[in-house]
Write a protein that holds these residues in place. Sequence first.
Motif, PDB file in Angstrom:
ATOM      1  N   LEU A   1      21.028   5.965  27.809  1.00 17.50           N
ATOM      2  CA  LEU A   1      20.024   6.967  27.462  1.00 17.50           C
ATOM      3  C   LEU A   1      18.878   6.346  26.686  1.00 17.50           C
ATOM      4  O   LEU A   1      17.695   6.558  26.990  1.00 17.50           O
ATOM      5  N   HIS A   2      19.192   5.545  25.667  1.00 20.80           N
ATOM      6  CA  HIS A   2      18.137   4.901  24.880  1.00 20.80           C
ATOM      7  C   HIS A   2      17.410   3.828  25.688  1.00 20.80           C
ATOM      8  O   HIS A   2      16.195   3.652  25.531  1.00 20.80           O
ATOM      9  N   VAL A   3      18.134   3.124  26.543  1.00 15.58           N
ATOM     10  CA  VAL A   3      17.487   2.141  27.416  1.00 15.58           C
ATOM     11  C   VAL A   3      16.475   2.831  28.324  1.00 15.58           C
ATOM     12  O   VAL A   3      15.347   2.351  28.518  1.00 15.58           O
ATOM     13  N   THR A   4      16.864   3.980  28.882  1.00 16.31           N
ATOM     14  CA  THR A   4      15.968   4.711  29.779  1.00 16.31           C
ATOM     15  C   THR A   4      14.701   5.133  29.060  1.00 16.31           C
ATOM     16  O   THR A   4      13.578   4.981  29.586  1.00 16.31           O
ATOM     17  N   ARG A   5      14.847   5.672  27.857  1.00 18.30           N
ATOM     18  CA  ARG A   5      13.657   6.069  27.089  1.00 18.30           C
ATOM     19  C   ARG A   5      12.734   4.871  26.843  1.00 18.30           C
ATOM     20  O   ARG A   5      11.512   4.963  26.990  1.00 18.30           O
ATOM     21  N   ARG A   6      13.334   3.754  26.474  1.00 17.38           N
ATOM     22  CA  ARG A   6      12.534   2.569  26.162  1.00 17.38           C
ATOM     23  C   ARG A   6      11.765   2.088  27.396  1.00 17.38           C
ATOM     24  O   ARG A   6      10.583   1.728  27.314  1.00 17.38           O
ATOM     25  N   LEU A   7      12.422   2.121  28.549  1.00 12.54           N
ATOM     26  CA  LEU A   7      11.789   1.596  29.749  1.00 12.54           C
ATOM     27  C   LEU A   7      10.732   2.547  30.299  1.00 12.54           C
ATOM     28  O   LEU A   7       9.725   2.108  30.863  1.00 12.54           O
ATOM     29  N   ILE A   8      10.928   3.842  30.146  1.00 16.15           N
ATOM     30  CA  ILE A   8       9.884   4.783  30.546  1.00 16.15           C
ATOM     31  C   ILE A   8       8.653   4.584  29.669  1.00 16.15           C
ATOM     32  O   ILE A   8       7.509   4.597  30.149  1.00 16.15           O
ATOM     33  N   ALA A   9       8.865   4.395  28.365  1.00 12.76           N
ATOM     34  CA  ALA A   9       7.735   4.117  27.468  1.00 12.76           C
ATOM     35  C   ALA A   9       7.036   2.824  27.853  1.00 12.76           C
ATOM     36  O   ALA A   9       5.795   2.733  27.817  1.00 12.76           O
ATOM     37  N   LEU A  10       7.818   1.815  28.224  1.00  9.81           N
ATOM     38  CA  LEU A  10       7.235   0.539  28.661  1.00  9.81           C
ATOM     39  C   LEU A  10       6.368   0.737  29.899  1.00  9.81           C
ATOM     40  O   LEU A  10       5.258   0.193  29.996  1.00  9.81           O
ATOM     41  N   ARG A  11       6.863   1.526  30.842  1.00  8.09           N
ATOM     42  CA  ARG A  11       6.084   1.795  32.062  1.00  8.09           C
ATOM     43  C   ARG A  11       4.755   2.454  31.706  1.00  8.09           C
ATOM     44  O   ARG A  11       3.693   2.044  32.192  1.00  8.09           O
ATOM     45  N   HIS A  12       4.796   3.454  30.849  1.00  9.70           N
ATOM     46  CA  HIS A  12       3.564   4.160  30.496  1.00  9.70           C
ATOM     47  C   HIS A  12       2.596   3.279  29.704  1.00  9.70           C
ATOM     48  O   HIS A  12       1.376   3.525  29.705  1.00  9.70           O
ATOM     49  N   ALA A  13       3.113   2.282  29.025  1.00 12.19           N
ATOM     50  CA  ALA A  13       2.263   1.426  28.195  1.00 12.19           C
ATOM     51  C   ALA A  13       1.590   0.307  28.981  1.00 12.19           C
ATOM     52  O   ALA A  13       0.751  -0.408  28.421  1.00 12.19           O
ATOM     53  N   HIS A  14       1.944   0.138  30.259  1.00  8.77           N
ATOM     54  CA  HIS A  14       1.414  -0.981  31.032  1.00  8.77           C
ATOM     55  C   HIS A  14       0.797  -0.473  32.336  1.00  8.77           C
ATOM     56  O   HIS A  14       1.499   0.046  33.218  1.00  8.77           O
ATOM     57  N   ALA A  15      -0.497  -0.643  32.440  1.00  6.95           N
ATOM     58  CA  ALA A  15      -1.213  -0.200  33.639  1.00  6.95           C
ATOM     59  C   ALA A  15      -0.663  -0.856  34.891  1.00  6.95           C
ATOM     60  O   ALA A  15      -0.647  -0.252  35.973  1.00  6.95           O
ATOM     61  N   ALA A  16      -0.203  -2.107  34.771  1.00  7.76           N
ATOM     62  CA  ALA A  16       0.318  -2.804  35.939  1.00  7.76           C
ATOM     63  C   ALA A  16       1.551  -2.107  36.509  1.00  7.76           C
ATOM     64  O   ALA A  16       1.757  -2.089  37.731  1.00  7.76           O
ATOM     65  N   LEU A  17       2.381  -1.514  35.639  1.00  9.53           N
ATOM     66  CA  LEU A  17       3.572  -0.811  36.113  1.00  9.53           C
ATOM     67  C   LEU A  17       3.226   0.580  36.643  1.00  9.53           C
ATOM     68  O   LEU A  17       3.859   1.063  37.583  1.00  9.53           O
ATOM     69  N   MET A  18       2.252   1.215  36.062  1.00  7.28           N
ATOM     70  CA  MET A  18       1.890   2.558  36.495  1.00  7.28           C
ATOM     71  C   MET A  18       1.185   2.563  37.853  1.00  7.28           C
ATOM     72  O   MET A  18       1.498   3.385  38.716  1.00  7.28           O
ATOM     73  N   ALA A  19       0.254   1.665  38.051  1.00  2.34           N
ATOM     74  CA  ALA A  19      -0.572   1.769  39.250  1.00  2.34           C
ATOM     75  C   ALA A  19      -1.016   0.426  39.804  1.00  2.34           C
ATOM     76  O   ALA A  19      -1.861   0.385  40.701  1.00  2.34           O
ATOM     77  N   GLY A  20      -0.450  -0.671  39.318  1.00  2.00           N
ATOM     78  CA  GLY A  20      -0.872  -1.988  39.775  1.00  2.00           C
ATOM     79  C   GLY A  20      -0.321  -2.339  41.145  1.00  2.00           C
ATOM     80  O   GLY A  20       0.513  -1.640  41.712  1.00  2.00           O
ATOM     81  N   THR A  21      -0.795  -3.459  41.656  1.00  2.00           N
ATOM     82  CA  THR A  21      -0.279  -3.969  42.926  1.00  2.00           C
ATOM     83  C   THR A  21       1.136  -4.506  42.725  1.00  2.00           C
ATOM     84  O   THR A  21       1.577  -4.753  41.589  1.00  2.00           O
ATOM     85  N   LEU A  22       1.837  -4.688  43.830  1.00  2.00           N
ATOM     86  CA  LEU A  22       3.176  -5.287  43.793  1.00  2.00           C
ATOM     87  C   LEU A  22       3.245  -6.385  44.836  1.00  2.00           C
ATOM     88  O   LEU A  22       2.968  -6.150  46.019  1.00  2.00           O
ATOM     89  N   THR A  23       3.612  -7.566  44.392  1.00  2.00           N
ATOM     90  CA  THR A  23       3.731  -8.721  45.285  1.00  2.00           C
ATOM     91  C   THR A  23       5.136  -9.303  45.149  1.00  2.00           C
ATOM     92  O   THR A  23       5.551  -9.682  44.046  1.00  2.00           O
ATOM     93  N   ILE A  24       5.863  -9.355  46.239  1.00  2.00           N
ATOM     94  CA  ILE A  24       7.214  -9.932  46.223  1.00  2.00           C
ATOM     95  C   ILE A  24       7.106 -11.451  46.075  1.00  2.00           C
ATOM     96  O   ILE A  24       6.393 -12.115  46.830  1.00  2.00           O
TER      97      ILE A  24
END
Length: 533
Positions: A444-467
Amino acid sequence: MVALTLPWWRGAVVYQVYPRSFADSNGDGIGDLPGITRHLDHVASLGVDAVWLSPFFTSPMADFGYDVSDYCDVDPVFGTLADFDALVARAHALGLKVIIDQVYAHSSNRHPWFLESRSDRSNARADWYVWADAKADGSPPNNWQSVFGGPAWTWNARRGQYYMHNFLSEQPQLNQHNPAVQDATLEIAKFWLDRGVDGFRIDAINFALHDPALTDNPPAPDTGPRTRPFDYQQHLHNQSQPGIPLLLERLRTLIDTYDGDRFTVAEVAGPAPEAEMHAFTAGDRRLSSAYGFNFLYAPALTPALVRDALAEWPDTPGMGWPSWAFENHDAPRAVSRWAPPEHQAAFARMKITLLLCLRGNVFLYQGEELGLTQVETAFEDLRDPEAIANWPLTLSRDGVRTPMPWRASAPHAGFSDAKPWLPLGPDHEALAVDRQESDPLSLLHVTRRLIALRHAHAALMAGTLTIIEASDTVLAFERATADQRLLCLFNLSADPIDWRPPAPEVWCKIDGVGQAKGWRLGGFAAMIAERTV
């Protein structure tokens, strides 16, 4: 939170609530809208952007709400319209958007529209559903099969005709070729938009139109075990018709008359749904996104599976925006599908990290933030009509719809004061919300932390993805904007791995789960690093 000049939903995290199983406020063993409202603080505490409510409309519950008999009211088992309004108000006060289901492909056979339509062949709604004469020998009009088993046709003596149903016989097919039916469904959407909803998840939208010529479906190639007649056909004529995008354009035109960015997402199932998903989301006149099934029934989570799913949504002009889920109310819990019991705790952390690093919208299903497992449901406890009809060969959907555990020591884990409509999982009390709240290392706490991380980084929210790599056990990709580059690295095996990117000295770890020392990752570990130069 990172500032983006994009619609709120682009890159958003949406939390799905299955109302029957979330929280019971009145002691009847069934979850309801006031129960959801009382627990919205928990949803908001995760940091998600929106809550999606599965159907709560008036229904005989043959398919637990996906057979709607009144699209513009709340079933008494869930509460009232006033309860819904209170839920929306509380969600908005907490900063949560509210998404609800819309079911446009079929209604309940108890809907007043169908009761009128079946009465004779000349009434005002005679062609609001799909009716057809019998063949000369009295058999159904064609060979179409229903998803839940048996022909997609049921005889009605009043009309002296068959009516079509892609699912249960209690779910007659609406004739969306009829403009009056389209108008009526748009009025339904308007009713809920006027009540303040922020968008729709559109159920089974690729089933919304049929081939009016009623052409037989061709047989499907034999690719393995099949438990339903539906699986023996290629569904070229009972679904997936070319007029569906035009129906969606009418819906979008209505939605665009409302202020703010409203979110629409299509549910599109099938063996190769990408072409339809792309058509339903192309440009800016159709839906916001499409809900992929790539992971929901996959027997294993592999780097190749992730790579191939992401490859279907390149960042090119006119291409739509994907949505991803590892679990939902129809699919078995991912931790039970993808990891043996001894590794489920570690796997759950890695899995949630991966999901929150994907390009697109993220859907979390209730209890996924707790690591809930699939529940084995005895035949006498089954409620799922498909599982009952095809027992024991069809996996019951009941096993993922079991009650949410709130308090480990309370009766029925705090879901209800009464016996729940489905049994709780035997290991779910130990995973209850209150237990995990008191453990700072919990999922539960890990999930909260990672959702916050996603919102704090533009690259995770809407950036490109390259394998970067998708081998047997290693998945590595970059998420990037013009100003930010993140490296997301995952070990999808139980054994440690050593993996180094080119120029490892330019990367600085910013988060991760599991054991990681340098570039050595333990079993089911994950790392997110940011490029510093």
